[in-house]
Design an enzyme around this catalytic site. Sequence first.
Site: not given
Ligand code: DNO
Length: 408
Positions: A239, A277, A304, A360-361, A377
């Site tokens: 990531h 991401c 992501h 994501d989020h 989340y």
């Molecule tokens: C935040 C996420 C991070 C991610 C880690 C992966 O919401 O994008 O916590 O899960 O960095 O290792």
Amino acid sequence: MRQTWRWFGPKDRVTIDDMLQAGVEGVVTALHHVPTGAAWTPELIEARQTEIATMADGTPSGLRWEVVESLPVSEDIKRQTGDWRDHIANWKLSLRNLASAGIEVICYNFMPVLDWTRTDLAWRRPNGATCMRFDLVDFAAFDLHILRRPGARDDFDEPLREAAAQRFADMSEARQAQVAGNVVFGLPGAAERMSLDDVRAHLALYRDIDAEILRRHLVDFLAEVAPLAQSLGLRLCCHPDDPPFGLLGLPRILSTEADYAAVMRAVDLPANGITLCTGSLGARPDNDLPGMMRRLGDRVHFLHLRNVTLEGSDRRNSFYEAMHLEGSTDMVAMIAEVLWQERRRQGSGRADWSIPMRPDHGQDILDDLGRKAQPGYPAIGRLKGLAELRGIMTALDHPMIGLRRGAA
Ligand code: DNO
């Protein structure tokens, strides 16, 4: 794309039933309760798989644990101190146990001390929704006046230092505590909270570790684990830094395309891949996300999809987490590149042609505002994001659209 969803386990206020009704196909989770550095046992992995496979009333969910996020990398491994060799041995054992359980995609990160950093976890939008935000002036006020980190002065120019001094003078004590709490909230799993003294102690341990040394430690780590992952049929995906610029004097090594290219070249195996991401990398205007997908795509093992609105054009900006199709990243162009990559993979007969993605989020909207799930989340905000992303995917995949012909 495989439509997945992050779940924090039975304590998550967003349940398996919720995600099933959101239209999710697979689950992303981790054994957050296992201490970093210890191995994940077959029993614990299986217990989590059973939880995922079962709805609240006991009927089968049809969902499987498809992606690990994260298999945490200890601070010892990042610094090559203390028990780092044992921790690598345990990481490898976890890989073997995950492979035996049929889980192939393993996300991790190599960020020192903090996993992600924001100054606000519930920043109000004009329509009453809330989202996460990184305010550079608040952050500078924290670094200079709350943490009082030696050397912080050198990280901010004069106008930013002045703005930070003014911001700090205007902050109530409650807001000071809130900013400090928010900044240190981004721990892997976010279960514990660090005190300011803990943060200072952690930072001190990185005093002699610059980006070059940290990159070497990542490559050493990958040289150990990537060949094993390759032989087990696993795909590792690192990531990026979140946000993708230096913070608190800590080294950063996965913030740009060049950073990723260097690490992939150093251990040149398909199993050594990345988590692209768009939210983390998109917080920097010089990152071309569709271009990264095009150029690095064959090693992107996990996506992501998230958007941020940047509030300036510098490398380091304030930003907030926008709805998935709003913000500074062209999400349609991004998805088009992913679909092209998937076509290419299918054409070359790759079994892993379908890339797992998760919305994501999300902003907290409607009933999310009272549910207080893990920051970033919420149930409905992510459901909305997934629905919008799925709309784009479905449209771009339609035979009337040129994408199919263009890729042929
Ligand atoms: C935040 C996420 C991070 C991610 C880690 C992966 O919401 O994008 O916590 O899960 O960095 O290792």
